[in-house]
Design an enzyme around this catalytic site. Structure first.
Site, PDB file in Angstrom:
ATOM      1  N   HIS A  55      77.213  25.741 -27.621  1.00  0.00           N
ATOM      2  CA  HIS A  55      78.293  26.339 -26.836  1.00  0.00           C
ATOM      3  C   HIS A  55      77.816  27.644 -26.185  1.00  0.00           C
ATOM      4  O   HIS A  55      76.846  28.269 -26.652  1.00  0.00           O
ATOM      5  CB  HIS A  55      79.500  26.582 -27.731  1.00  0.00           C
ATOM      6  CG  HIS A  55      80.254  25.305 -28.027  1.00  0.00           C
ATOM      7  ND1 HIS A  55      81.493  25.293 -28.591  1.00  0.00           N
ATOM      8  CD2 HIS A  55      79.934  24.013 -27.785  1.00  0.00           C
ATOM      9  CE1 HIS A  55      81.915  24.034 -28.711  1.00  0.00           C
ATOM     10  NE2 HIS A  55      80.980  23.236 -28.236  1.00  0.00           N
ATOM     11  N   GLU A  57      79.001  30.623 -26.089  1.00  0.00           N
ATOM     12  CA  GLU A  57      79.005  31.867 -26.878  1.00  0.00           C
ATOM     13  C   GLU A  57      77.834  31.896 -27.869  1.00  0.00           C
ATOM     14  O   GLU A  57      77.291  32.951 -28.169  1.00  0.00           O
ATOM     15  CB  GLU A  57      80.347  32.095 -27.584  1.00  0.00           C
ATOM     16  CG  GLU A  57      80.899  30.947 -28.402  1.00  0.00           C
ATOM     17  CD  GLU A  57      81.735  29.956 -27.597  1.00  0.00           C
ATOM     18  OE1 GLU A  57      81.209  29.425 -26.598  1.00  0.00           O
ATOM     19  OE2 GLU A  57      82.891  29.684 -27.982  1.00  0.00           O
ATOM     20  N   CYS A  89      82.577  28.275 -33.462  1.00  0.00           N
ATOM     21  CA  CYS A  89      81.971  29.441 -32.814  1.00  0.00           C
ATOM     22  C   CYS A  89      82.591  30.737 -33.321  1.00  0.00           C
ATOM     23  O   CYS A  89      81.921  31.779 -33.358  1.00  0.00           O
ATOM     24  CB  CYS A  89      82.144  29.357 -31.303  1.00  0.00           C
ATOM     25  SG  CYS A  89      81.206  28.022 -30.579  1.00  0.00           S
ATOM     26  N   ALA A 159      91.407  12.758   4.864  1.00  0.00           N
ATOM     27  CA  ALA A 159      91.084  13.489   6.085  1.00  0.00           C
ATOM     28  C   ALA A 159      91.965  12.912   7.176  1.00  0.00           C
ATOM     29  O   ALA A 159      92.007  11.697   7.359  1.00  0.00           O
ATOM     30  CB  ALA A 159      89.611  13.286   6.431  1.00  0.00           C
ATOM     31  N   TRP A 185      84.154   9.866  12.793  1.00  0.00           N
ATOM     32  CA  TRP A 185      84.753  10.649  11.706  1.00  0.00           C
ATOM     33  C   TRP A 185      86.022  11.327  12.161  1.00  0.00           C
ATOM     34  O   TRP A 185      86.163  11.687  13.329  1.00  0.00           O
ATOM     35  CB  TRP A 185      83.763  11.701  11.232  1.00  0.00           C
ATOM     36  CG  TRP A 185      82.501  11.126  10.665  1.00  0.00           C
ATOM     37  CD1 TRP A 185      81.273  11.115  11.258  1.00  0.00           C
ATOM     38  CD2 TRP A 185      82.347  10.478   9.408  1.00  0.00           C
ATOM     39  NE1 TRP A 185      80.364  10.502  10.439  1.00  0.00           N
ATOM     40  CE2 TRP A 185      80.982  10.098   9.294  1.00  0.00           C
ATOM     41  CE3 TRP A 185      83.219  10.181   8.362  1.00  0.00           C
ATOM     42  CZ2 TRP A 185      80.471   9.444   8.179  1.00  0.00           C
ATOM     43  CZ3 TRP A 185      82.713   9.523   7.246  1.00  0.00           C
ATOM     44  CH2 TRP A 185      81.359   9.169   7.169  1.00  0.00           C
ATOM     45  N   ARG A 199      83.494  15.836  -4.630  1.00  0.00           N
ATOM     46  CA  ARG A 199      82.987  14.675  -5.371  1.00  0.00           C
ATOM     47  C   ARG A 199      82.166  15.142  -6.570  1.00  0.00           C
ATOM     48  O   ARG A 199      82.257  14.576  -7.654  1.00  0.00           O
ATOM     49  CB  ARG A 199      82.120  13.797  -4.457  1.00  0.00           C
ATOM     50  CG  ARG A 199      82.937  13.002  -3.470  1.00  0.00           C
ATOM     51  CD  ARG A 199      82.056  12.076  -2.660  1.00  0.00           C
ATOM     52  NE  ARG A 199      82.856  11.266  -1.754  1.00  0.00           N
ATOM     53  CZ  ARG A 199      82.357  10.345  -0.927  1.00  0.00           C
ATOM     54  NH1 ARG A 199      81.065  10.136  -0.891  1.00  0.00           N
ATOM     55  NH2 ARG A 199      83.147   9.648  -0.150  1.00  0.00           N
ATOM     56  N   THR A 211      89.672  -0.112   2.050  1.00  0.00           N
ATOM     57  CA  THR A 211      88.736   0.902   2.555  1.00  0.00           C
ATOM     58  C   THR A 211      87.305   0.349   2.551  1.00  0.00           C
ATOM     59  O   THR A 211      86.529   0.606   3.476  1.00  0.00           O
ATOM     60  CB  THR A 211      88.846   2.192   1.706  1.00  0.00           C
ATOM     61  OG1 THR A 211      90.151   2.728   1.923  1.00  0.00           O
ATOM     62  CG2 THR A 211      87.801   3.222   2.069  1.00  0.00           C
ATOM     63  N   LEU A 219      80.385   5.943  -1.222  1.00  0.00           N
ATOM     64  CA  LEU A 219      81.147   6.652  -2.256  1.00  0.00           C
ATOM     65  C   LEU A 219      80.241   7.304  -3.307  1.00  0.00           C
ATOM     66  O   LEU A 219      80.511   7.207  -4.506  1.00  0.00           O
ATOM     67  CB  LEU A 219      82.151   5.700  -2.931  1.00  0.00           C
ATOM     68  CG  LEU A 219      83.155   5.019  -2.001  1.00  0.00           C
ATOM     69  CD1 LEU A 219      83.970   3.979  -2.764  1.00  0.00           C
ATOM     70  CD2 LEU A 219      84.092   6.034  -1.341  1.00  0.00           C
ATOM     71  N   ARG A 222      76.759  13.264  -2.810  1.00  0.00           N
ATOM     72  CA  ARG A 222      75.572  13.666  -2.062  1.00  0.00           C
ATOM     73  C   ARG A 222      75.479  15.192  -1.953  1.00  0.00           C
ATOM     74  O   ARG A 222      74.954  15.729  -0.992  1.00  0.00           O
ATOM     75  CB  ARG A 222      75.570  13.002  -0.675  1.00  0.00           C
ATOM     76  CG  ARG A 222      75.528  11.468  -0.760  1.00  0.00           C
ATOM     77  CD  ARG A 222      75.328  10.795   0.578  1.00  0.00           C
ATOM     78  NE  ARG A 222      76.499  10.813   1.434  1.00  0.00           N
ATOM     79  CZ  ARG A 222      77.520   9.958   1.351  1.00  0.00           C
ATOM     80  NH1 ARG A 222      77.525   8.999   0.432  1.00  0.00           N
ATOM     81  NH2 ARG A 222      78.551  10.041   2.174  1.00  0.00           N
TER      82      ARG A 222
END
Ligand SMILES: NC(=O)c1ccc[n+]([C@@H]2O[C@H](COP(=O)([O-])OP(=O)(O)OC[C@H]3O[C@@H](n4cnc5c(N)ncnc54)[C@H](OP(=O)(O)O)[C@@H]3O)[C@@H](O)[C@H]2O)c1
Length: 388
Positions: A55, A57, A89, A159, A185, A199, A211, A219, A222
């Site tokens: 972890h 910490e 922790c 979009a 686009w 993403r 789609t 999909l 990137r």
């Protein structure tokens, strides 16, 4: 390592360190930690990335060594007091002589929330909670939703043009009218680059078969940044219409990352076998509505079982409406290009029956507006990811 700064600066630094876990820490939360000695000098830092197991910490304590004694821990999330994959922790902090803990927020897991702070206080550590709480809550909103409900945080992303169209009329209509091939686009390159960032922050993407058939998308994430688990590409496809020659299927077959999951309602056994042969997972989720499509709430529960803490819907008009109608959406990220398509043939953001009264409309709250060159995006919440 020798910055002399105030609490706010150091908790800000802890949040920055926590963000280093994006793409890596899920299904666990993002945590960053800074330890400052009694004079305010930073003597250790850490960020949680899951595969390192330790972890944030603990990493910060290890870096600080003896200098942690009498120091302050700055952390965006409550240190845990229970035995999990790692020992508590809170015990390690007490043993190291940490004298004060400045934290942004309690653990969103209701089963353990508050216990870490309690343990620290009982040992005489000064605990202050609430520094940069809003940023900290946003950062771990997917974990909060997942740990409280067992289902992923759902972001509806699209979009569109200023008049709310996600695409021109379908290809068959276009060809009949003007013969110009479909494509192009909606938003600019800079907005689309930001989608890659979204993403990267999500465990899964989701679209419908429509789609895939119209846009033939890949999909993939990137963003160019590392991720511990591949981005899961989820396709809703009642009757397995997904073409074997689609880029998605071909890419999955070439990479063999086991990162495409198709949900159908009634599997055609032959097509199912063909897809599985190509490295694609196919699961049947029964339909509950008369439309014969796999039930979205059941799909989200299944994704939760697979430790998917966040899913971004990038679907077409049909899936977008199903998500809204079934009350599955937690937040929206809607990109707008300064364009107007007009016409009743172009594709609306969400099709279907729609909400029939203004009082039923999905109400988006805590709006933030982002600019991407000529485009802008509206980010906001349909539901509080921290709600019970
Ligand atoms: N601008 C953008 O952000 C954006 C993003 C994506 C797509 N688009 C556009 O949207 C258009 C495609 O729209 P679309 O509505 O056909 O695509 P879609 O919403 O991605 O896919 C719809 C199909 O998914 C299947 N499905 C399976 N289970 C479902 C469920 N539970 N709920 C809803 N659907 C389910 C249905 O086919 P079955 O009944 O056969 O299963 C349905 O026809 C294209 O023009 C594309 O370019 C735009």
């Amino acid at each position: 390592m020798h910055a002399n700064s105030g609490d706010e600066q150091l908790i800000h630094r802890a949040l920055e360190l926590a963000r280093q876990g994006l793409g890596l820490a899920s299904p666990n939360p993002y945590v960053g930690a800074v330890i400052a000695d009694a004079h305010g000098n930073v003597v250790g830092t850490g960020s949680y990335t899951y595969s390192g197991v330790k972890h944030a910490e603990i990493l910060a304590l290890e870096a600080a060594g003896n200098k942690a004694r009498g120091g302050t821990l700055y952390i965006n999330l409550e240190p845990h007091a229970h035995q999990g994959r790692t020992p508590p922790c809170a015990d390690a902090l007490i043993a190291a002589g940490i004298h004060r803990v400045v934290a942004s927020m309690p653990d969103p897991n209701p089963k353990v929330s508050g216990q870490g702070f309690e343990k620290l206080r009982a040992a005489g550590v000064r605990v202050e909670v609430g520094q940069m709480e809003e940023q900290a809550r946003r950062l771990n909103e997917a974990f909060a939703r997942y740990i409280r409900h067992g289902t992923p945080l759902v972001t509806l992303k699209a979009a569109m043009t200023l008049d709310g169209k996600i695409a021109p009329p379908p290809a068959e209509v276009l060809e009949r009218h003007d013969g110009i091939p479909p494509g192009g686009w909606v938003t600019s390159e800079v907005a689309r680059a930001h989608v890659q960032e979204l993403r990267h922050r999500n465990d899964a993407l989701m679209v419908g078969a429509g789609t895939i058939l119209s846009d033939n998308p890949l999909l993939t994430d990137r963003s160019g940044r590392p991720r511990r688990r591949p981005l899961l590409r989820v396709i809703l496809d009642s009757r397995l219409r997904l073409p074997l020659e689609s880029r998605l299927v071909q890419n999955a077959a070439a990479d063999r990352k086991n990162d495409v999951l198709v949900f159908c309602a009634a599997a055609d056994e032959q097509k199912k076998a063909q897809l599985e042969e190509l490295g694609i997972r196919v699961e049947t989720i029964p339909a509950v509505e008369a439309d014969g499509r796999p039930d979205l709430p059941a799909i989200l529960r299944r994704l939760g079982q697979l430790e998917i803490t966040s899913v971004m819907i990038e679907g077409g008009a049909t899936v977008n409406w199903t998500a809204l109608a079934s009350n599955a959406v937690d937040k929206v990220f809607l990109y707008y290009a300064p364009k107007i398509l007009a016409g009743s043939g172009s594709i609306p953001f969400a099709a279907g029956a729609g909400f029939l009264h203004m009082g039923q409309a999905a109400h988006v709250k805590r709006i933030q507006v982002h600019r991407f060159g000529e485009d802008f995006a509206v980010e906001g919440y349909v539901r509080d990811p921290y709600e019970e």
